[in-house]
Design a protein around this motif. Structure first.
Motif, short mmCIF file in Angstrom:
data_model
loop_
_atom_site.label_atom_id
_atom_site.label_comp_id
_atom_site.label_asym_id
_atom_site.label_seq_id
_atom_site.Cartn_x
_atom_site.Cartn_y
_atom_site.Cartn_z
N ASN A 123 0.91 -1.36 0.07
CA ASN A 123 0.03 -0.16 -0.04
C ASN A 123 0.79 1.41 -0.12
O ASN A 123 0.49 2.15 -0.70
CB ASN A 123 -1.06 0.16 1.29
CG ASN A 123 -2.25 -1.13 1.17
OD1 ASN A 123 -2.44 -1.46 0.21
ND2 ASN A 123 -2.36 -1.56 2.04
N LEU A 124 1.92 1.37 0.75
CA LEU A 124 2.84 2.17 0.93
C LEU A 124 3.58 2.49 -0.42
O LEU A 124 3.72 3.65 -1.01
CB LEU A 124 4.10 2.19 1.96
CG LEU A 124 5.01 3.29 1.96
CD1 LEU A 124 4.40 4.51 2.68
CD2 LEU A 124 6.03 2.66 3.02
N MET A 125 4.09 1.60 -1.16
CA MET A 125 4.62 1.88 -2.61
C MET A 125 3.67 2.20 -3.90
O MET A 125 4.50 2.43 -4.63
CB MET A 125 5.38 0.39 -2.64
CG MET A 125 6.76 0.13 -1.86
SD MET A 125 7.66 -0.89 -2.38
CE MET A 125 6.74 -2.50 -1.78
N LYS A 126 2.67 2.02 -3.56
CA LYS A 126 1.69 2.34 -4.48
C LYS A 126 1.74 3.85 -5.01
O LYS A 126 1.69 4.76 -4.12
CB LYS A 126 0.05 2.14 -4.24
CG LYS A 126 -0.37 0.87 -4.36
CD LYS A 126 -1.86 0.54 -4.01
CE LYS A 126 -2.06 -1.07 -3.87
NZ LYS A 126 -3.46 -0.99 -3.47
N GLY A 127 2.19 4.23 -6.41
CA GLY A 127 2.28 5.62 -6.75
C GLY A 127 3.54 6.16 -6.37
O GLY A 127 4.02 7.25 -6.50
N ARG A 128 4.66 5.20 -5.71
CA ARG A 128 6.05 5.79 -5.30
C ARG A 128 7.05 4.95 -6.12
O ARG A 128 6.87 3.59 -6.16
CB ARG A 128 6.12 5.88 -3.86
CG ARG A 128 5.06 6.80 -3.05
CD ARG A 128 5.68 6.55 -1.77
NE ARG A 128 4.82 7.60 -0.90
CZ ARG A 128 3.85 7.44 -0.50
NH1 ARG A 128 3.13 6.19 -0.56
NH2 ARG A 128 3.11 8.08 0.37
N THR A 129 8.06 5.64 -6.46
CA THR A 129 9.27 4.93 -6.79
C THR A 129 9.79 4.28 -5.77
O THR A 129 10.40 4.60 -4.78
CB THR A 129 10.08 5.82 -7.70
OG1 THR A 129 9.31 6.47 -8.78
CG2 THR A 129 11.24 4.86 -8.19
N SER A 130 10.04 2.72 -5.73
CA SER A 130 10.27 2.26 -4.45
C SER A 130 11.67 1.22 -4.99
O SER A 130 11.83 0.47 -5.98
CB SER A 130 9.43 1.29 -3.89
OG SER A 130 8.04 2.03 -3.74
N PHE A 131 12.72 1.16 -4.12
CA PHE A 131 13.87 0.42 -4.47
C PHE A 131 14.00 -0.75 -3.05
O PHE A 131 13.84 0.00 -2.04
CB PHE A 131 15.41 1.29 -4.19
CG PHE A 131 15.48 2.21 -5.45
CD1 PHE A 131 15.94 1.88 -6.55
CD2 PHE A 131 14.89 3.50 -5.67
CE1 PHE A 131 16.15 2.61 -7.92
CE2 PHE A 131 14.75 4.25 -6.68
CZ PHE A 131 15.54 3.71 -7.95
N VAL A 132 13.90 -1.65 -3.51
CA VAL A 132 13.99 -2.62 -2.35
C VAL A 132 15.04 -3.77 -2.40
O VAL A 132 15.22 -4.31 -3.57
CB VAL A 132 12.63 -3.75 -2.32
CG1 VAL A 132 12.60 -4.78 -1.36
CG2 VAL A 132 11.42 -2.84 -2.49
#
Length: 633
Positions: free
Chosen positions: A573-582
């Motif tokens: 949910n947090l990563m929706k709409g955000r560029t995320s590096f995991v």
């Protein structure tokens, strides 16, 4: 509390050595490497307080002068008494003039009161100056820390940096207060007493001066022999403190491997050496006053014999002898103080040198800001303002912590806004290094990293890092309430927003079971909550910060499998709409990533979606399958 540079920060908290207080730093024997250079820098730094120091000098001299005149005035009272008694005995006078004696004694009391007042004033001013120096130096050091590159902290222990802020600044403050005052008062006392002695009798003064070279010889011999023991005492005090801190920090491991005997043996070796050097240094330094008293008594005897001879020949009054004897008793005191001042100045300058060394360390390369970021989308009319969408490009990046050894070789990748990017690979492949480069903890050696087409070196570091929310494997929480630790992600957040973030991170339930709930105070190591709970709190902090770009470095490594599933849902949910590096070692958690970058030895060896990489049956497939093979075995 200041606003954090990036929206959520992870990492260990550094601690300095135990027992390294100012008292330890003030042990004689410490010397500056460059005494003259460091002393000049200290004088330049003190230049802004020259008015205060001028008044310190004035009041210190006045206080000393009034105190020095006292014995001479007292001698006049003695002469009045002596002449009155002798007149009564001889029948040639009216007896003791008690009125004159009272006037002299009242005047003497006035002198001593003025001396005490001036001494109080100069002490008050000098204390204020030294405290201002301490205050400003600590401010300068803290500001300097925020401008230092991370490479400095990679090669310097946290305890060393902490020692400069605490021990060295405290030592500088205390010894500065002592040295400035003692230099003035001891010099004024020595010269004043010498002048007063010459006004009474030049013959007695020359006799008294014979004790000066004798005193200096004894002082130099004692100091020469004691300094090596003081140096050894300081060294082994550090060893003892370091060993105790090390054993206390790893107490569980030490007990688990039955290391008690070895630990005690090592401690006893350090402690025995410390004991030997400490008692020798203290014994030799303790000889200073008895020896000086002995020399002073020799001078006292010589003055009494010569003074008695002069008095019988009418060359000196009884009051003059009494005054001179008092001056002789005081004469060795400023000599001893002047000898000690050299040691105090060494301590002052040594501490100042360490502080100035730190303040002169090379800082981060100052950015040339040519564009500004607007993460919230409120684009200004200015063409240099960038509306951040979240696109990230690594363009032929080369980097090495040591310029002679490159660990990232020609790294290139394009990340679209809102994509979830997984970075995988064996330990040492360069995964975390890429994140550090992205946030400009380090700058690339070659190539560029771009956000929405703009080189990140064109933005200020503060604005750039405000785009990111970060959750690291190594959690960082500070001594404060749980509520304050979550609020660290966004300091203006309301209590309702904090609770909402906690619920999203699956942290609300366990917090409410704790004594005090959100108002429970975490201790310095945050050891009153479990490692998994600490991880949940840092995730809640990142959720609260509402970042544009999210970085998760093994964020769920410290939680159990059931909690990991819940956290994963919150993260989705947090990563929706955000560029995320995991960054992940458990490859099962990143199967839904839009792009997986497989790194090995600083290079991207494969990239693509999970299914695509599994179909290739290459490096990623081997890495993925090996985890299940190990699990099955």
């Amino acid at each position: 509390m200041s606003k954090p540079t990036s929206k959520s920060v992870g990492g260990h908290r550094g601690h300095g050595p135990m027992g390294g207080g100012p008292g330890a730093a003030m042990i004689p024997g410490q010397k500056a490497k460059d005494f003259k250079g460091s002393f000049k820098k200290l004088l330049r730094y003190l230049g802004k307080y020259k008015i205060g120091i001028f008044f310190v000098m004035v009041f210190a001299v006045l206080s000393t002068v009034f105190a020095i005149v006292g014995p001479r005035i007292l001698g006049q009272a003695t002469d009045e008494l002596f002449e009155g008694i002798m007149g009564t005995i001889m029948g040639t006078g009216e007896g003791i003039d008690f009125g004159a004696v009272a006037r002299i004694l009242l005047f003497l009391v006035g002198l001593y009161v003025c001396s005490a007042v001036f001494s109080y004033i100069q002490g008050y001013i000098m204390t204020g100056v030294s405290m201002k120096v301490t205050y400003n130096l600590r401010n300068d050091i803290i500001k300097k820390i925020n401008r230092m590159p991370l490479s400095y902290f990679d090669r310097t222990s946290h305890g060393e940096v902490l020692s400069r802020v605490t021990n060295d600044v405290d030592t500088l403050s205390q010894t500065l207060n002592q040295s400035v005052t003692q230099i003035i008062t001891s010099t004024a006392t020595f010269l004043g007493i010498l002048i007063m002695m010459f006004t009474i009798s030049w013959q007695l003064t020359l006799a008294a001066l014979c004790i000066v070279p004798v005193s200096l010889i004894f002082i130099l011999v004692i100091v020469k022999h004691s300094q090596k023991y003081f140096k050894s005492q300081q060294e082994y005090l550090g060893h003892v403190n370091g060993h105790v801190e090390e054993m206390y920090g790893g107490h569980v491991v030490m007990k688990a491997f039955n290391g008690e005997e070895d630990s005690v043996k090592t401690f006893e070796e350090y402690n025995n050496t410390l004991y030997g050097s400490a008692w020798k240094s203290q014994f030799l330094s303790g000889l200073m006053m008895p020896v000086m008293n002995f020399v002073s008594n020799l001078g006292y005897v010589a003055v009494c014999i010569l003074g008695g001879w002069l008095a019988t020949n009418g060359g000196l009054t009884v009051g003059g002898i009494q005054s001179f004897i008092q001056y002789v008793r005081q004469f060795t005191q400023p000599i001893t103080q002047i000898a000690n001042i050299s040691n105090i100045l060494q301590q002052t300058t040594a501490a100042a040198e360490r502080v100035f060394e730190f303040l002169e360390e090379e800082e981060e390369v100052k950015e040339q800001v040519v564009a500004r970021l607007t993460p919230d989308g409120d684009k200004d009319n200015d063409d240099t303002t960038v509306k951040v969408e979240g696109s990230v490009q690594f363009a032929h990046v080369h980097f090495g912590y040591n310029p002679e050894k490159t660990i990232i070789n020609d790294f290139s990748a394009l990340v679209e806004p809102g994509q979830k990017i997984a970075i995988v690979g064996p330990t040492g492949a360069g995964k975390t290094t890429m994140v550090k480069l992205l946030m400009r903890f380090y700058d690339v050696n070659e190539g560029a990293i771009l956000i929405d087409g703009y080189d990140i070196r064109n933005f200020s570091r503060d604005e750039l890092r405000s785009l990111f929310g970060m959750v690291l494997q190594d959690t960082w929480l500070y001594n404060g309430t749980i509520r304050d630790n979550i609020r660290y992600g966004r300091l203006d957040a309301t209590d309702e927003e904090i609770v909402a973030a906690a619920k999203a991170a699956q942290v609300d339930h366990f917090v409410r079971t704790l004594p005090g709930g959100y108002d429970m105070v975490l201790n310095e190591e945050a050891s009153n909550v479990s490692q998994g709970q600490k991880q949940l709190l840092t995730i809640a902090r990142a959720i609260l910060s509402d970042p544009k770009i999210l970085i998760l470095d093994e964020a769920t490594s410290s939680v159990d499998t059931r909690t990991e599933v819940l956290i994963q849902k919150a993260m989705d949910n947090l990563m929706k709409g955000r560029t995320s590096f995991v960054i992940a070692h458990r490859l099962s958690t990143i199967k839904d990533a839009d792009l997986i970058l497989c790194m090995k030895d600083g290079d991207i060896v494969e990239q693509g979606a999970h299914e695509e990489l599994m179909a290739k049956n290459g490096f990623y497939a081997n890495l993925y399958n090996s985890q299940f093979e190990k699990a099955g075995a």
